[in-house]
Design a protein around this motif. Structure first.
Motif, PDB file in Angstrom:
ATOM      1  N   PRO A  27       0.867  -1.335   0.114  1.00  0.00           N
ATOM      2  CA  PRO A  27      -0.199   0.166   0.429  1.00  0.00           C
ATOM      3  C   PRO A  27       1.367   0.979   0.351  1.00  0.00           C
ATOM      4  O   PRO A  27       2.035   1.137   0.600  1.00  0.00           O
ATOM      5  CB  PRO A  27      -0.871  -0.157   1.095  1.00  0.00           C
ATOM      6  CG  PRO A  27      -0.271  -1.264   2.072  1.00  0.00           C
ATOM      7  CD  PRO A  27       0.593  -2.141   1.281  1.00  0.00           C
ATOM      8  N   ARG A  28       0.210   2.502  -0.649  1.00  0.00           N
ATOM      9  CA  ARG A  28       1.325   4.111  -0.998  1.00  0.00           C
ATOM     10  C   ARG A  28      -0.004   4.930  -0.341  1.00  0.00           C
ATOM     11  O   ARG A  28      -0.904   4.770  -1.372  1.00  0.00           O
ATOM     12  CB  ARG A  28       1.855   3.768  -1.893  1.00  0.00           C
ATOM     13  CG  ARG A  28       2.611   3.091  -2.720  1.00  0.00           C
ATOM     14  CD  ARG A  28       3.368   3.591  -3.435  1.00  0.00           C
ATOM     15  NE  ARG A  28       4.176   4.484  -3.763  1.00  0.00           N
ATOM     16  CZ  ARG A  28       4.417   4.800  -5.005  1.00  0.00           C
ATOM     17  NH1 ARG A  28       4.367   5.021  -6.066  1.00  0.00           N
ATOM     18  NH2 ARG A  28       4.051   6.164  -5.212  1.00  0.00           N
ATOM     19  N   PRO A  29      -0.100   6.037   0.354  1.00  0.00           N
ATOM     20  CA  PRO A  29      -1.106   6.813   0.808  1.00  0.00           C
ATOM     21  C   PRO A  29      -0.990   7.435  -0.921  1.00  0.00           C
ATOM     22  O   PRO A  29      -0.165   7.510  -1.615  1.00  0.00           O
ATOM     23  CB  PRO A  29       0.143   7.776   1.961  1.00  0.00           C
ATOM     24  CG  PRO A  29       1.332   6.881   1.855  1.00  0.00           C
ATOM     25  CD  PRO A  29       1.807   5.609   1.009  1.00  0.00           C
ATOM     26  N   PHE A  30      -1.946   7.760  -0.826  1.00  0.00           N
ATOM     27  CA  PHE A  30      -2.559   8.924  -1.819  1.00  0.00           C
ATOM     28  C   PHE A  30      -4.163   9.817  -1.273  1.00  0.00           C
ATOM     29  O   PHE A  30      -4.576   8.913  -0.534  1.00  0.00           O
ATOM     30  CB  PHE A  30      -2.347   8.061  -3.388  1.00  0.00           C
ATOM     31  CG  PHE A  30      -4.051   7.263  -3.083  1.00  0.00           C
ATOM     32  CD1 PHE A  30      -5.363   7.451  -2.648  1.00  0.00           C
ATOM     33  CD2 PHE A  30      -3.775   6.114  -3.122  1.00  0.00           C
ATOM     34  CE1 PHE A  30      -6.510   6.834  -3.429  1.00  0.00           C
ATOM     35  CE2 PHE A  30      -4.546   5.023  -3.462  1.00  0.00           C
ATOM     36  CZ  PHE A  30      -5.855   4.975  -3.325  1.00  0.00           C
ATOM     37  N   GLU A  31      -3.690  10.635  -2.175  1.00  0.00           N
ATOM     38  CA  GLU A  31      -5.278  11.780  -2.566  1.00  0.00           C
ATOM     39  C   GLU A  31      -5.849  11.776  -3.511  1.00  0.00           C
ATOM     40  O   GLU A  31      -5.134  11.910  -4.344  1.00  0.00           O
ATOM     41  CB  GLU A  31      -4.704  12.856  -1.509  1.00  0.00           C
ATOM     42  CG  GLU A  31      -6.319  13.525  -1.599  1.00  0.00           C
ATOM     43  CD  GLU A  31      -5.321  15.236  -1.078  1.00  0.00           C
ATOM     44  OE1 GLU A  31      -5.932  16.049  -0.942  1.00  0.00           O
ATOM     45  OE2 GLU A  31      -4.854  15.444  -0.587  1.00  0.00           O
ATOM     46  N   ALA A  32      -7.124  11.065  -3.714  1.00  0.00           N
ATOM     47  CA  ALA A  32      -7.496  11.530  -5.180  1.00  0.00           C
ATOM     48  C   ALA A  32      -9.087  12.609  -5.670  1.00  0.00           C
ATOM     49  O   ALA A  32      -9.352  12.012  -4.532  1.00  0.00           O
ATOM     50  CB  ALA A  32      -7.717   9.909  -5.500  1.00  0.00           C
ATOM     51  N   HIS A  33      -8.856  13.157  -6.313  1.00  0.00           N
ATOM     52  CA  HIS A  33     -10.444  13.687  -7.020  1.00  0.00           C
ATOM     53  C   HIS A  33     -10.874  13.301  -8.109  1.00  0.00           C
ATOM     54  O   HIS A  33     -10.199  12.754  -8.769  1.00  0.00           O
ATOM     55  CB  HIS A  33     -10.049  14.998  -6.914  1.00  0.00           C
ATOM     56  CG  HIS A  33      -9.145  15.926  -5.662  1.00  0.00           C
ATOM     57  ND1 HIS A  33      -9.677  16.562  -4.571  1.00  0.00           N
ATOM     58  CD2 HIS A  33      -7.824  15.419  -5.070  1.00  0.00           C
ATOM     59  CE1 HIS A  33      -9.189  16.766  -3.690  1.00  0.00           C
ATOM     60  NE2 HIS A  33      -8.036  16.371  -3.623  1.00  0.00           N
ATOM     61  N   TYR A  34     -11.888  12.571  -8.195  1.00  0.00           N
ATOM     62  CA  TYR A  34     -13.379  12.507  -9.304  1.00  0.00           C
ATOM     63  C   TYR A  34     -13.712  13.411  -9.362  1.00  0.00           C
ATOM     64  O   TYR A  34     -14.255  14.249  -9.551  1.00  0.00           O
ATOM     65  CB  TYR A  34     -13.546  11.120  -8.731  1.00  0.00           C
ATOM     66  CG  TYR A  34     -12.538   9.957  -8.194  1.00  0.00           C
ATOM     67  CD1 TYR A  34     -11.419   9.368  -8.736  1.00  0.00           C
ATOM     68  CD2 TYR A  34     -12.578   9.451  -6.915  1.00  0.00           C
ATOM     69  CE1 TYR A  34     -10.926   7.919  -8.714  1.00  0.00           C
ATOM     70  CE2 TYR A  34     -11.769   8.759  -6.393  1.00  0.00           C
ATOM     71  CZ  TYR A  34     -10.728   7.868  -7.403  1.00  0.00           C
ATOM     72  OH  TYR A  34      -9.810   7.056  -6.833  1.00  0.00           O
ATOM     73  N   THR A  51      -4.465   6.596   3.741  1.00  0.00           N
ATOM     74  CA  THR A  51      -4.011   6.542   4.717  1.00  0.00           C
ATOM     75  C   THR A  51      -3.213   5.969   5.406  1.00  0.00           C
ATOM     76  O   THR A  51      -4.163   4.483   5.849  1.00  0.00           O
ATOM     77  CB  THR A  51      -4.398   8.063   5.940  1.00  0.00           C
ATOM     78  OG1 THR A  51      -5.740   8.963   4.653  1.00  0.00           O
ATOM     79  CG2 THR A  51      -3.599   9.196   6.603  1.00  0.00           C
ATOM     80  N   ALA A  52      -2.198   6.047   5.886  1.00  0.00           N
ATOM     81  CA  ALA A  52      -1.773   5.428   6.330  1.00  0.00           C
ATOM     82  C   ALA A  52      -1.866   5.919   8.008  1.00  0.00           C
ATOM     83  O   ALA A  52      -1.474   7.144   8.136  1.00  0.00           O
ATOM     84  CB  ALA A  52       0.513   5.050   6.839  1.00  0.00           C
ATOM     85  N   THR A  53      -2.676   4.344   9.321  1.00  0.00           N
ATOM     86  CA  THR A  53      -2.576   5.260  10.235  1.00  0.00           C
ATOM     87  C   THR A  53      -1.382   4.184  11.679  1.00  0.00           C
ATOM     88  O   THR A  53      -0.729   3.352  10.939  1.00  0.00           O
ATOM     89  CB  THR A  53      -3.763   4.884  10.537  1.00  0.00           C
ATOM     90  OG1 THR A  53      -4.098   3.159  11.111  1.00  0.00           O
ATOM     91  CG2 THR A  53      -5.175   5.765   9.753  1.00  0.00           C
ATOM     92  N   ALA A  54      -1.866   4.399  12.357  1.00  0.00           N
ATOM     93  CA  ALA A  54      -0.332   3.622  13.709  1.00  0.00           C
ATOM     94  C   ALA A  54      -0.969   2.380  13.519  1.00  0.00           C
ATOM     95  O   ALA A  54      -0.323   1.785  14.364  1.00  0.00           O
ATOM     96  CB  ALA A  54      -0.634   4.774  14.471  1.00  0.00           C
ATOM     97  N   SER A  55      -2.235   1.797  13.680  1.00  0.00           N
ATOM     98  CA  SER A  55      -2.394   0.719  12.972  1.00  0.00           C
ATOM     99  C   SER A  55      -2.903  -0.278  12.117  1.00  0.00           C
ATOM    100  O   SER A  55      -3.365  -1.358  12.194  1.00  0.00           O
ATOM    101  CB  SER A  55      -3.618   0.413  14.382  1.00  0.00           C
ATOM    102  OG  SER A  55      -4.910   1.424  13.933  1.00  0.00           O
ATOM    103  N   GLY A  56      -2.644   0.428  10.921  1.00  0.00           N
ATOM    104  CA  GLY A  56      -3.426   0.310   9.649  1.00  0.00           C
ATOM    105  C   GLY A  56      -3.377   1.542   8.643  1.00  0.00           C
ATOM    106  O   GLY A  56      -2.404   2.120   8.399  1.00  0.00           O
ATOM    107  N   TRP A  57      -3.990   0.952   7.992  1.00  0.00           N
ATOM    108  CA  TRP A  57      -4.306   1.874   7.213  1.00  0.00           C
ATOM    109  C   TRP A  57      -5.925   2.616   6.972  1.00  0.00           C
ATOM    110  O   TRP A  57      -6.693   1.295   7.286  1.00  0.00           O
ATOM    111  CB  TRP A  57      -4.436   1.170   5.454  1.00  0.00           C
ATOM    112  CG  TRP A  57      -3.246   1.035   5.325  1.00  0.00           C
ATOM    113  CD1 TRP A  57      -2.152  -0.015   5.491  1.00  0.00           C
ATOM    114  CD2 TRP A  57      -1.765   2.247   4.974  1.00  0.00           C
ATOM    115  NE1 TRP A  57      -0.636  -0.020   5.314  1.00  0.00           N
ATOM    116  CE2 TRP A  57      -1.141   1.483   4.918  1.00  0.00           C
ATOM    117  CE3 TRP A  57      -2.096   2.751   3.602  1.00  0.00           C
ATOM    118  CZ2 TRP A  57       1.263   1.685   4.029  1.00  0.00           C
ATOM    119  CZ3 TRP A  57      -0.735   3.892   3.258  1.00  0.00           C
ATOM    120  CH2 TRP A  57       0.487   2.950   3.325  1.00  0.00           C
TER     121      TRP A  57
END
Length: 217
Positions: A27-34, A51-57
């Motif tokens: 996984p890689r974080p991203f911000e997408a707009h559609y 988004t990556a979080t302290a406990s996962g995604w």
């Protein structure tokens, strides 16, 4: 953009969580707009964050237009070749009427929520595509079990408002529903990201979603 419309048009591709189906692309974080066009509805702009979080995604989608808004969030962990959903929340507001829904880790123990499953399905299609139609299962926003079939159609070059991409195309159908289908384009290097989505019913295109902007940290 009702509670049914937003998730059904965008997130009908769902996958069992505990079957070793999450594959190898990290996984890689991203911000997408559609931009979404739907027959009989105003056009809508949609935001999608992984988004990556302290406990996962965490995967989150939201949309807003005059008098209507909707959102949903799924949280999951990836490891040991499997994906585990553990939290889901969604809600909508339609002309002052508000609804909200939640699923906890117990409800998601065997099947994923829609947001988590979108990531899992795209990653499986990227790394280990089925050669024939595959039956998959998921939980809807109320925790009810649903199923769809999907098959990988191959790769193609795609020109969008956000740029040019090499896309992986996937077709999704509902069991016993021969007159409707969804066609998704995924970006192989970013699991969970939609490049485009087209919904067909009775041989006609009913909606079209396209990526307009993409940001990666």
């Amino acid at each position: 953009m009702t509670q049914r419309l937003l998730p059904t048009l965008l997130l009908l591709l769902m996958l069992p969580a505990n079957s070793g189906l999450a594959a190898d692309t990290p996984p890689r974080p991203f911000e997408a707009h559609y931009h979404l066009e739907v027959d009989g509805w105003p056009n809508a702009d949609i935001q999608h964050h992984l988004t990556a979080t302290a406990s996962g995604w965490e995967s989150e989608m939201s949309a807003k237009l005059p008098g209507i808004s909707g959102h949903e969030t799924g949280r999951f962990r990836v490891g040991q070749g499997a994906l585990q959903s553990y939290y889901y929340a969604s809600g909508y507001s339609l002309l002052g009427i508000q609804k909200s829904y939640r699923l906890d880790h117990e409800a998601l123990a065997e099947r994923p929520d829609r947001q988590s499953a979108l990531f899992a399905l795209s990653r499986r299609a990227i790394d280990r595509p089925c050669e024939t139609a595959c039956r998959v299962e998921y939980l809807d926003h109320r925790g009810r079990q649903e199923s769809v079939d999907y098959r990988v159609l191959g790769r193609r070059s795609l020109t969008l408002p956000a740029g040019e991409f090499e896309a992986l195309r996937v077709e999704v159908t509902e069991p016993d529903e021969d007159d409707s289908r969804l066609v998704f384009d995924f970006l192989p290097r970013l699991p969970g990201l939609l490049l485009s989505m087209t919904y067909y019913s009775d041989g006609k295109r009913k909606s079209q979603l396209e990526l307009t902007r993409l940001e990666t940290p």
